[in-house]
Design a protein around this motif. Sequence first.
Motif, short mmCIF file in Angstrom:
data_model
loop_
_atom_site.label_atom_id
_atom_site.label_comp_id
_atom_site.label_asym_id
_atom_site.label_seq_id
_atom_site.Cartn_x
_atom_site.Cartn_y
_atom_site.Cartn_z
N ARG A 121 55.34 85.84 91.30
CA ARG A 121 55.16 85.38 93.61
C ARG A 121 55.98 84.71 93.48
N ASP A 132 54.56 86.76 83.64
CA ASP A 132 53.63 86.09 84.95
C ASP A 132 52.11 86.33 83.87
N TYR A 184 45.15 68.46 90.34
CA TYR A 184 46.50 68.91 90.71
C TYR A 184 47.46 67.57 90.91
N ASN A 194 56.53 77.20 85.89
CA ASN A 194 56.70 76.91 87.32
C ASN A 194 54.78 77.15 87.59
N ILE A 202 57.27 81.00 94.84
CA ILE A 202 58.57 79.97 94.56
C ILE A 202 59.27 81.07 93.49
N VAL A 224 55.52 74.55 101.42
CA VAL A 224 56.81 75.83 101.10
C VAL A 224 55.66 77.03 101.25
N ASP A 277 49.84 84.34 79.45
CA ASP A 277 49.66 83.69 80.03
C ASP A 277 49.55 81.84 79.57
N THR A 305 53.56 79.74 100.58
CA THR A 305 53.04 80.85 99.93
C THR A 305 52.12 81.62 99.58
P1 NAP Z 1 51.39 81.27 93.86
O1 NAP Z 1 52.15 81.56 94.54
O2 NAP Z 1 50.18 80.84 93.85
O3 NAP Z 1 52.44 81.61 93.03
C1 NAP Z 1 51.89 80.96 90.85
C2 NAP Z 1 51.99 82.26 89.75
O4 NAP Z 1 51.56 81.45 88.64
C3 NAP Z 1 51.38 83.47 89.76
O5 NAP Z 1 51.83 84.66 90.20
C4 NAP Z 1 50.33 83.01 89.39
O6 NAP Z 1 49.74 84.35 88.65
C5 NAP Z 1 50.37 82.82 88.14
N1 NAP Z 1 50.01 82.02 87.19
C6 NAP Z 1 48.81 81.04 87.54
N2 NAP Z 1 48.43 80.87 85.95
C7 NAP Z 1 48.57 81.31 85.28
C8 NAP Z 1 48.92 81.05 83.95
N3 NAP Z 1 48.20 80.60 83.36
N4 NAP Z 1 50.08 81.85 83.22
C9 NAP Z 1 51.08 82.07 83.41
N5 NAP Z 1 51.39 82.52 84.81
C10 NAP Z 1 49.98 81.84 85.67
O7 NAP Z 1 52.46 79.50 93.95
P2 NAP Z 1 53.69 79.01 94.71
O8 NAP Z 1 53.52 78.83 95.72
O9 NAP Z 1 54.39 79.82 94.42
O10 NAP Z 1 54.19 77.29 93.42
C11 NAP Z 1 54.73 78.21 92.83
C12 NAP Z 1 54.84 76.31 91.70
O11 NAP Z 1 55.30 75.33 92.66
C13 NAP Z 1 53.25 75.69 91.00
O12 NAP Z 1 53.09 74.78 90.09
C14 NAP Z 1 53.46 74.34 92.15
O13 NAP Z 1 51.67 74.42 91.89
C15 NAP Z 1 54.47 74.27 92.67
N6 NAP Z 1 54.05 73.45 94.43
C16 NAP Z 1 53.86 74.82 95.30
C17 NAP Z 1 54.35 74.60 96.52
C18 NAP Z 1 53.67 74.92 97.62
O14 NAP Z 1 53.93 74.74 99.23
N7 NAP Z 1 53.52 76.16 98.04
C19 NAP Z 1 54.20 73.07 97.05
C20 NAP Z 1 53.92 72.45 95.51
C21 NAP Z 1 54.30 72.57 94.60
P3 NAP Z 1 48.20 85.30 89.41
O15 NAP Z 1 48.98 85.05 90.69
O16 NAP Z 1 48.05 86.22 88.67
O17 NAP Z 1 47.33 83.75 89.36
#
Ligand code: NAP
Length: 261
Positions: A24, A45, A162, A98, A26, A195, A71, A197
């Motif tokens: 899901r 994932d 974080y 990611n 990014i 972002v 994982d 999400t």
């Molecule tokens: P998200 O929607 O929460 O998606 C993260 C995905 O990573 C989820 O599908 C989650 O699975 C998976 N995940 C978590 N733990 C894991 C593990 N141990 N092994 C494998 N997969 C795992 O997050 P996002 O907003 O797209 O963010 C993606 C990346 O961008 C992250 O590194 C985040 O820190 C970074 N980021 C995001 C933002 C923002 O504003 N959204 C800003 C800066 C940086 P589950 O759903 O099953 O837990």
Amino acid sequence: MQGQLQEYPHGSAARVAIVTGAARGIGAATARRLAAGGRAVAVLDLDLDACAVVRDEIVAAGGTALAVSADVTDETAVDRAVEEIVEGLGAPTILVNNAGITRDNLLFKMSVDDWDAVVQVHLRGAFLMTRAAQRHMVAQRFGRIVNLSSTSALGNRGQANYAAAKAGIQGLTRTLAVELGPFGVTANAVAPGFVQTEMTAATAERLGLTFEEFTARAIAKIPVGRGGQPEDIAAVVHFLTSDESGYVSGQVLYVDGARRG
Ligand code: NAP
């Protein structure tokens, strides 16, 4: 030699990419973008069924993809997943670290479990995935590693765990660039700001705001006047994983609409 680009032995077709956390947000947008650019993409994932949804979207659009459950904090699972990808798609030359989680709290209320969980997924996860994938890149004398950092690396209230992990990602990235550069492998970090999400939706909920309210407050501070979309980040990752980006390495690219922190 002046003005000549290095020629890579495998051309630009059918490179194999791994995107973690790709079910899901990014990660899913990045998997779709890389597939649209001709990459065979491993959608990795925790939940296989969720990975399969993204895989099916990519295949329906004419791309090539494999759903892989792992994982990223589990050494055995990571090594097994990379072998599964080698067998299913071929040796990976692109890795996008990611996968991520948040466990926000003010420092004085932050539990050891919340600290460890966040550091484990972001730092241990990126380390394990990179260690398992890099040997295939080194063997092919070509590789592209992109690690997801964040503007939170600069410091953010309620995110000591974080922020530390995302700053650590930047140190890891620069070290990968130094160690792997001689083998044709680049490493860069992308540091998104806000972002839209499920991760930021969860943050809104924690703060007692609707996502609309939270988004409006964020946009008010973003000079470009809108919130980031997963596709904004995917486009940058696509460039950093392209053949043409070979002289860009060890960089942190903030993708935040000109807002910091
Ligand atoms: P998200 O929607 O929460 O998606 C993260 C995905 O990573 C989820 O599908 C989650 O699975 C998976 N995940 C978590 N733990 C894991 C593990 N141990 N092994 C494998 N997969 C795992 O997050 P996002 O907003 O797209 O963010 C993606 C990346 O961008 C992250 O590194 C985040 O820190 C970074 N980021 C995001 C933002 C923002 O504003 N959204 C800003 C800066 C940086 P589950 O759903 O099953 O837990």
